[in-house]
Design a protein around this motif. Structure first.
Motif, PDB file in Angstrom:
ATOM      1  N   SER A 112       0.860  -1.193   0.000  1.00 17.92           N
ATOM      2  CA  SER A 112       0.000   0.000   0.000  1.00 17.92           C
ATOM      3  C   SER A 112       0.886   1.229   0.000  1.00 17.92           C
ATOM      4  O   SER A 112       1.888   1.280   0.726  1.00 17.92           O
ATOM      5  N   ASP A 113       0.505   2.235  -0.822  1.00 21.64           N
ATOM      6  CA  ASP A 113       1.352   3.433  -0.938  1.00 21.64           C
ATOM      7  C   ASP A 113       0.520   4.711  -0.897  1.00 21.64           C
ATOM      8  O   ASP A 113       0.852   5.695  -1.539  1.00 21.64           O
ATOM      9  N   GLU A 114      -0.575   4.713  -0.131  1.00 21.96           N
ATOM     10  CA  GLU A 114      -1.433   5.896  -0.007  1.00 21.96           C
ATOM     11  C   GLU A 114      -1.205   6.544   1.355  1.00 21.96           C
ATOM     12  O   GLU A 114      -1.749   6.106   2.374  1.00 21.96           O
ATOM     13  N   HIS A 115      -0.383   7.591   1.392  1.00 24.81           N
ATOM     14  CA  HIS A 115      -0.058   8.283   2.648  1.00 24.81           C
ATOM     15  C   HIS A 115      -1.166   9.267   3.020  1.00 24.81           C
ATOM     16  O   HIS A 115      -1.846   9.817   2.139  1.00 24.81           O
ATOM     17  N   ASN A 116      -1.320   9.507   4.320  1.00 23.99           N
ATOM     18  CA  ASN A 116      -2.280  10.516   4.794  1.00 23.99           C
ATOM     19  C   ASN A 116      -1.559  11.754   5.335  1.00 23.99           C
ATOM     20  O   ASN A 116      -2.106  12.490   6.140  1.00 23.99           O
ATOM     21  N   HIS A 117      -0.320  11.960   4.904  1.00 24.31           N
ATOM     22  CA  HIS A 117       0.494  13.100   5.369  1.00 24.31           C
ATOM     23  C   HIS A 117       1.414  13.529   4.238  1.00 24.31           C
ATOM     24  O   HIS A 117       1.609  12.801   3.250  1.00 24.31           O
ATOM     25  N   ASP A 118       1.957  14.727   4.386  1.00 27.50           N
ATOM     26  CA  ASP A 118       2.892  15.224   3.381  1.00 27.50           C
ATOM     27  C   ASP A 118       4.223  14.474   3.479  1.00 27.50           C
ATOM     28  O   ASP A 118       4.633  14.049   4.556  1.00 27.50           O
ATOM     29  N   ARG A 119       4.867  14.336   2.340  1.00 26.49           N
ATOM     30  CA  ARG A 119       6.181  13.702   2.309  1.00 26.49           C
ATOM     31  C   ARG A 119       7.254  14.736   1.999  1.00 26.49           C
ATOM     32  O   ARG A 119       6.960  15.796   1.440  1.00 26.49           O
ATOM     33  N   LEU A 120       8.472  14.413   2.371  1.00 26.59           N
ATOM     34  CA  LEU A 120       9.584  15.335   2.150  1.00 26.59           C
ATOM     35  C   LEU A 120      10.065  15.281   0.707  1.00 26.59           C
ATOM     36  O   LEU A 120       9.884  14.271   0.013  1.00 26.59           O
ATOM     37  N   ASP A 121      10.686  16.373   0.299  1.00 22.98           N
ATOM     38  CA  ASP A 121      11.410  16.348  -0.963  1.00 22.98           C
ATOM     39  C   ASP A 121      12.546  15.338  -0.840  1.00 22.98           C
ATOM     40  O   ASP A 121      13.156  15.197   0.218  1.00 22.98           O
ATOM     41  N   THR A 122      12.827  14.643  -1.913  1.00 21.74           N
ATOM     42  CA  THR A 122      13.812  13.546  -1.843  1.00 21.74           C
ATOM     43  C   THR A 122      15.184  14.008  -1.376  1.00 21.74           C
ATOM     44  O   THR A 122      15.930  13.243  -0.769  1.00 21.74           O
ATOM     45  N   GLN A 123      15.542  15.275  -1.615  1.00 23.45           N
ATOM     46  CA  GLN A 123      16.865  15.733  -1.188  1.00 23.45           C
ATOM     47  C   GLN A 123      16.956  15.910   0.333  1.00 23.45           C
ATOM     48  O   GLN A 123      18.060  15.980   0.882  1.00 23.45           O
ATOM     49  N   PHE A 124      15.785  15.953   1.012  1.00 26.01           N
ATOM     50  CA  PHE A 124      15.780  16.087   2.467  1.00 26.01           C
ATOM     51  C   PHE A 124      15.418  14.784   3.180  1.00 26.01           C
ATOM     52  O   PHE A 124      15.551  14.690   4.396  1.00 26.01           O
ATOM     53  N   SER A 125      14.945  13.777   2.447  1.00 22.60           N
ATOM     54  CA  SER A 125      14.529  12.529   3.091  1.00 22.60           C
ATOM     55  C   SER A 125      15.694  11.816   3.763  1.00 22.60           C
ATOM     56  O   SER A 125      15.497  11.008   4.670  1.00 22.60           O
ATOM     57  N   ALA A 126      16.921  12.125   3.336  1.00 23.72           N
ATOM     58  CA  ALA A 126      18.093  11.495   3.956  1.00 23.72           C
ATOM     59  C   ALA A 126      18.262  11.902   5.410  1.00 23.72           C
ATOM     60  O   ALA A 126      18.986  11.240   6.158  1.00 23.72           O
ATOM     61  N   MET A 127      17.592  13.000   5.838  1.00 24.99           N
ATOM     62  CA  MET A 127      17.734  13.454   7.214  1.00 24.99           C
ATOM     63  C   MET A 127      16.713  12.822   8.160  1.00 24.99           C
ATOM     64  O   MET A 127      16.753  13.078   9.358  1.00 24.99           O
ATOM     65  N   LEU A 128      15.816  11.998   7.643  1.00 18.63           N
ATOM     66  CA  LEU A 128      14.904  11.253   8.522  1.00 18.63           C
ATOM     67  C   LEU A 128      15.706  10.236   9.328  1.00 18.63           C
ATOM     68  O   LEU A 128      16.695   9.678   8.830  1.00 18.63           O
ATOM     69  N   PRO A 129      15.313   9.984  10.590  1.00 14.44           N
ATOM     70  CA  PRO A 129      16.143   9.164  11.490  1.00 14.44           C
ATOM     71  C   PRO A 129      16.618   7.840  10.899  1.00 14.44           C
ATOM     72  O   PRO A 129      17.793   7.491  11.020  1.00 14.44           O
ATOM     73  N   THR A 130      15.735   7.095  10.229  1.00 20.62           N
ATOM     74  CA  THR A 130      16.125   5.782   9.716  1.00 20.62           C
ATOM     75  C   THR A 130      17.158   5.880   8.612  1.00 20.62           C
ATOM     76  O   THR A 130      17.969   4.972   8.429  1.00 20.62           O
ATOM     77  N   HIS A 131      17.143   6.987   7.869  1.00 20.99           N
ATOM     78  CA  HIS A 131      18.043   7.117   6.721  1.00 20.99           C
ATOM     79  C   HIS A 131      19.362   7.800   7.064  1.00 20.99           C
ATOM     80  O   HIS A 131      20.267   7.843   6.221  1.00 20.99           O
ATOM     81  N   ARG A 132      19.452   8.353   8.265  1.00 18.80           N
ATOM     82  CA  ARG A 132      20.692   9.058   8.635  1.00 18.80           C
ATOM     83  C   ARG A 132      21.768   8.033   8.978  1.00 18.80           C
ATOM     84  O   ARG A 132      21.803   7.485  10.066  1.00 18.80           O
ATOM     85  N   LYS A 133      22.638   7.783   8.038  1.00 17.33           N
ATOM     86  CA  LYS A 133      23.719   6.820   8.238  1.00 17.33           C
ATOM     87  C   LYS A 133      25.014   7.366   7.663  1.00 17.33           C
ATOM     88  O   LYS A 133      25.016   8.036   6.629  1.00 17.33           O
TER      89      LYS A 133
END
Length: 420
Positions: A112-133
């Motif tokens: 399922s890929d229907e979100h109920n919230h806004d998503r980040l621009d891909t250039q900022f998604s790297a700063m989400l906790p799971t992606h910060r590596k």
């Protein structure tokens, strides 16, 4: 018979199959993480299903905003701070994978890929906790540059330049500081090495004195050292000492305590350096007694500190006849934070530094308290009880070698910061 396996062989086969199973499950989650990063959200593992022998056969991966925070976290008793802002929105985006025994592979059976919230621009998604590596290459570069004396902030700027901008680094400065701590903690035997270093120094300087204190597990708790020159300086200029324990920029956040003074040219001189793991009264008492032993029993006539309660208690225990002065700068800062009135801070400073007779000081203090209505303020009342430790009216005539603050220690810390 070639078709029959022993129990040992069967167990080894089961273990091998289980390892392959876990590796493919990790690959599935890694795939979903990469997908979520490309779509501007983060992912986490949700429910895990196991069979009768404990093997995972089904796994759910969800959006990081799935579900809601449990009510109990809002109704906790004796909460010391406000709860963090709610980040979950009940998003139902997820991917379910299931192990198919016939082919020995994991398959996606729900998506399922229907979100109920806004998503980040891909250039900022790297700063989400799971992606910060931080990659292994970046870690290696970072540690090599640290060894060359480059500061952490400069290293972060260089890595951002290599990546093409700060938004493409994929982690922040705090992640870098945490990784440096993890890397340094992997180095074993550092306490033993520093003691060995001090032993080697004593071969060149027989007057060097150092003492280590260990806990019941054999871990280093306190370390005290003073070289021969420092001990000679103390015999000549140790009437007034200043010490401060605010410098904690080492990998264990252990305060570096520096006992210092001034010579006849008004230059700062160091008597002792020490590391303290626990800032307790007992720890400071141990260090002050080591100071007495290293300096052949000579006690100072005056001492100035930042006013921390553990330090006050230790000074009162070991140097009960020594004049103890509180740092003016720390007092003014405390006045600002406790009363939160700039006018009070200005007048408090004036009364503190004013060269008044004692009866004049008392009159002005009463006028100050009545003006701002602070008769029932505990901090204000405590300050008056300790007026002999900070008011010029009570300190006048006592020798403090022009010390009014622990700023000399702060100056030494700026020098230490370039070396550690």
């Amino acid at each position: 018979m070639s078709g029959i396996f022993t129990d040992t062989e069967k167990n080894e086969q089961y273990q091998e199959d289980d390892d392959i199973n876990q590796q493919e499950e990790l690959l599935a989650f890694d795939f979903y993480l990469k997908y979520s990063k490309s779509k501007g959200f983060s992912a986490r593992k949700s429910k895990t299903f196991k069979n009768s022998i404990g093997e995972i056969y089904k796994q759910k991966f969800v959006c990081h905003r799935q579900g809601f925070r449990e009510e109990k976290y809002y109704t906790m008793e004796k909460r010391k701070k406000e709860p963090r802002l709610e980040t979950r929105t009940g998003c139902e985006v997820r991917m379910d994978v299931k192990f198919v025994p016939k082919i020995g592979r994991w398959h996606i059976f729900y998506f399922s890929d229907e979100h109920n919230h806004d998503r980040l621009d891909t250039q900022f998604s790297a700063m989400l906790p799971t992606h910060r590596k931080i990659s292994e290459v970046d870690i290696m570069q970072m540690m090599n540059m640290l060894k060359s004396g480059i500061s952490t902030s400069q290293i972060f700027g260089l890595l951002a330049s290599q990546a093409g901008g700060y938004e493409f680094v994929g982690y922040g400065p705090r992640d870098m500081y945490n990784e440096i701590v993890r890397q340094r903690h992997q180095i074993s035997g550092d306490a033993a090495r520093v003691l060995k270093k001090l032993e080697d120094m004593r071969l060149k300087d027989p007057q060097l004195y150092f003492k280590a204190c260990h806990d019941s597990r054999g871990l280093l708790r306190n370390l005290f050292w003073s070289d021969g020159i420092s001990q000679l300086d103390y015999q000549l200029f140790g009437d007034v000492i200043d010490f401060d324990a605010t410098y904690k920029k080492n990998k264990y956040s252990c305060p570096l305590v520096i006992f210092s003074g001034v010579n006849h040219h008004n230059q700062t001189i160091v008597f002792v350096a020490a590391l303290i793991v626990d800032e307790t009264t007992d720890a400071y008492i141990w260090h002050l007694r080591q100071l007495m032993f290293a300096m052949k029993g000579k006690t100072p006539t005056s001492i100035i500190t930042d006013g921390a309660m553990a330090i006050r208690n230790a000074v009162r225990e070991v140097f009960f006849e020594v004049r103890h002065r509180l740092c003016d700068w720390h007092l003014i800062r405390n006045a600002t934070s406790n009363v939160e009135n700039p006018s009070f801070t200005f007048k408090f400073r004036k009364i503190m530094l004013g060269d008044y007779e004692i009866f004049v000081f008392k009159r002005k203090w009463v006028q100050l308290i009545e003006e701002f209505g602070l008769e029932d303020k505990p901090w204000v009342n405590n300050m008056y009880e300790e007026k002999h430790m900070w008011a010029t009216a009570y300190i006048r005539g006592k020798f403090f070698a022009s010390f009014r603050t622990t700023s000399r220690c702060e100056g030494l810390h700026s020098v230490v910061a370039r070396l550690v």
